[in-house]
Design a protein around this motif. Structure first.
Motif, mmCIF file in Angstrom:
data_model
loop_
_atom_site.group_PDB
_atom_site.id
_atom_site.type_symbol
_atom_site.label_atom_id
_atom_site.label_comp_id
_atom_site.label_asym_id
_atom_site.label_seq_id
_atom_site.Cartn_x
_atom_site.Cartn_y
_atom_site.Cartn_z
ATOM 1 N N HIS A 177 -4.099 10.475 12.415
ATOM 2 C CA HIS A 177 -3.766 9.350 11.553
ATOM 3 C C HIS A 177 -4.301 8.058 12.160
ATOM 4 C CE1 HIS A 177 -0.268 9.456 14.354
ATOM 5 N NE2 HIS A 177 -0.408 8.144 14.315
ATOM 6 N N LEU A 178 -4.282 6.995 11.372
ATOM 7 C CA LEU A 178 -4.594 5.656 11.856
ATOM 8 C C LEU A 178 -3.289 4.884 11.889
ATOM 9 C CD1 LEU A 178 -7.729 4.772 9.694
ATOM 10 C CD2 LEU A 178 -7.644 5.829 11.944
ATOM 11 N N ALA A 179 -3.051 4.135 12.939
ATOM 12 C CA ALA A 179 -1.806 3.370 13.076
ATOM 13 C C ALA A 179 -2.121 1.882 13.140
ATOM 14 C CB ALA A 179 -1.045 3.812 14.328
ATOM 15 N N PHE A 180 -1.330 1.100 12.415
ATOM 16 C CA PHE A 180 -1.463 -0.353 12.395
ATOM 17 C C PHE A 180 -0.168 -0.962 12.902
ATOM 18 C CE2 PHE A 180 -4.037 1.276 8.871
ATOM 19 C CZ PHE A 180 -5.284 0.796 9.243
ATOM 20 N N SER A 181 -0.274 -1.974 13.744
ATOM 21 C CA SER A 181 0.926 -2.642 14.239
ATOM 22 C C SER A 181 1.333 -3.751 13.273
ATOM 23 C CB SER A 181 0.695 -3.207 15.641
ATOM 24 O OG SER A 181 -0.343 -4.148 15.623
ATOM 25 N N VAL A 182 2.631 -3.952 13.149
ATOM 26 C CA VAL A 182 3.198 -5.014 12.316
ATOM 27 C C VAL A 182 4.334 -5.672 13.083
ATOM 28 C CG1 VAL A 182 2.592 -3.943 10.103
ATOM 29 C CG2 VAL A 182 4.798 -3.428 11.142
ATOM 30 N N ASP A 183 4.619 -6.920 12.733
ATOM 31 C CA ASP A 183 5.744 -7.621 13.346
ATOM 32 C C ASP A 183 7.063 -7.292 12.662
ATOM 33 O OD1 ASP A 183 4.235 -8.966 15.295
ATOM 34 O OD2 ASP A 183 3.697 -10.530 13.868
ATOM 35 N N ASP A 184 7.023 -7.073 11.337
ATOM 36 C CA ASP A 184 8.243 -6.838 10.560
ATOM 37 C C ASP A 184 8.038 -5.599 9.701
ATOM 38 O OD1 ASP A 184 10.361 -6.846 8.716
ATOM 39 O OD2 ASP A 184 10.404 -9.039 8.601
ATOM 40 N N ASP B 137 -6.808 -5.252 -1.146
ATOM 41 C CA ASP B 137 -5.795 -5.968 -1.927
ATOM 42 C C ASP B 137 -4.361 -5.616 -1.552
ATOM 43 O OD1 ASP B 137 -7.927 -7.147 -3.250
ATOM 44 O OD2 ASP B 137 -7.921 -5.650 -4.845
ATOM 45 N N ILE B 138 -4.140 -4.426 -1.046
ATOM 46 C CA ILE B 138 -2.776 -4.020 -0.672
ATOM 47 C C ILE B 138 -2.552 -4.155 0.833
ATOM 48 C CG2 ILE B 138 -1.108 -2.117 -0.653
ATOM 49 C CD1 ILE B 138 -2.360 -1.189 -3.313
ATOM 50 N N LEU B 139 -3.488 -3.617 1.645
ATOM 51 C CA LEU B 139 -3.297 -3.678 3.096
ATOM 52 C C LEU B 139 -3.757 -5.002 3.707
ATOM 53 C CD1 LEU B 139 -4.137 -0.093 4.388
ATOM 54 C CD2 LEU B 139 -1.989 -1.012 3.509
ATOM 55 N N GLY B 140 -4.628 -5.734 3.038
ATOM 56 C CA GLY B 140 -5.022 -7.043 3.530
ATOM 57 C C GLY B 140 -6.312 -7.119 4.319
ATOM 58 N N VAL C 144 6.995 -2.433 4.659
ATOM 59 C CA VAL C 144 7.353 -1.317 3.777
ATOM 60 C C VAL C 144 7.670 -1.841 2.377
ATOM 61 C CG1 VAL C 144 9.120 0.426 3.331
ATOM 62 C CG2 VAL C 144 8.085 0.252 5.605
ATOM 63 N N GLU C 145 8.399 -2.927 2.307
ATOM 64 C CA GLU C 145 8.731 -3.527 1.006
ATOM 65 C C GLU C 145 7.454 -3.908 0.254
ATOM 66 O OE1 GLU C 145 10.665 -7.707 -0.382
ATOM 67 O OE2 GLU C 145 11.809 -6.567 1.111
ATOM 68 N N HIS C 146 6.489 -4.488 0.959
ATOM 69 C CA HIS C 146 5.204 -4.872 0.349
ATOM 70 C C HIS C 146 4.487 -3.636 -0.196
ATOM 71 C CE1 HIS C 146 1.318 -6.871 -0.153
ATOM 72 N NE2 HIS C 146 0.799 -5.816 0.451
ATOM 73 N N LEU C 147 4.397 -2.581 0.608
ATOM 74 C CA LEU C 147 3.708 -1.371 0.170
ATOM 75 C C LEU C 147 4.399 -0.758 -1.044
ATOM 76 C CD1 LEU C 147 2.857 0.322 3.572
ATOM 77 C CD2 LEU C 147 1.261 -0.762 1.983
ATOM 78 N N GLU C 148 5.716 -0.650 -0.987
ATOM 79 C CA GLU C 148 6.440 -0.025 -2.088
ATOM 80 C C GLU C 148 6.346 -0.850 -3.367
ATOM 81 O OE1 GLU C 148 10.256 0.977 -0.347
ATOM 82 O OE2 GLU C 148 9.387 2.822 0.492
ATOM 83 N N LYS C 149 6.261 -2.173 -3.231
ATOM 84 C CA LYS C 149 6.074 -3.048 -4.386
ATOM 85 C C LYS C 149 4.732 -2.758 -5.069
ATOM 86 C CE LYS C 149 4.895 -7.421 -4.069
ATOM 87 N NZ LYS C 149 4.896 -8.808 -3.643
ATOM 88 N N HIS C 150 3.770 -2.262 -4.290
ATOM 89 C CA HIS C 150 2.458 -1.910 -4.823
ATOM 90 C C HIS C 150 2.322 -0.414 -5.124
ATOM 91 C CE1 HIS C 150 1.522 -5.907 -3.228
ATOM 92 N NE2 HIS C 150 0.596 -5.909 -4.170
#
Length: 129
Positions: A78-85, A26-29, A90-96
């Protein structure tokens, strides 16, 4: 030659299966592709996919020991995930309610990245492509 092709999956043991399933889906998708309760082991197993690709086996086991991570422990770092933005991620994670470390710049690639943790403290990284 061994003939490795790619990483097939990553196995994660959660102390609270439902909480971690919520976090990853629900948070990471991630999407839950399959799920089974294994009564003999009193264990849940969920198969999680990212963008249609099977990536994580999420397990629960009764009373798993804590994973030492700070200071750095030997083993998987650690596990690393790539993102475009990165800023939007970060805004999405902090909102959750997920706290992220300060955004840093990789001195070798000049790419931006940050770290955060899953519900059990497993270090996760976002790396802007």
């Amino acid at each position: 030659m061994l003939g490795l092709k790619q990483v097939h999956h990553i196995a994660i043991i959660a102390s609270d299966y439902q909480l971690s399933k919520h976090f990853y889906c629900d948070i990471l998708g991630f999407t839950l592709e399959a799920e089974a309760y294994r009564e003999a082991r009193d264990s849940w197993k969920g198969d999680l996919a990212l963008n249609g690709q099977y990536v994580i086996e999420l397990f629960s086991f009764p009373f798993p020991p804590a994973r030492p991570s700070r200071p750095e422990a030997c083993g998987l770092r650690h596990l690393a995930f790539s993102v475009d933005d990165l800023d939007r991620a970060v805004e999405h994670l902090e909102k959750h309610g997920v706290n992220c470390e300060e955004i840093r710049i990789d001195p070798f690639t000049d790419k931006r990245f940050t770290f955060f943790a899953d519900p059990d403290g497993l270090p996760l990284e976002l790396y802007q492509q």
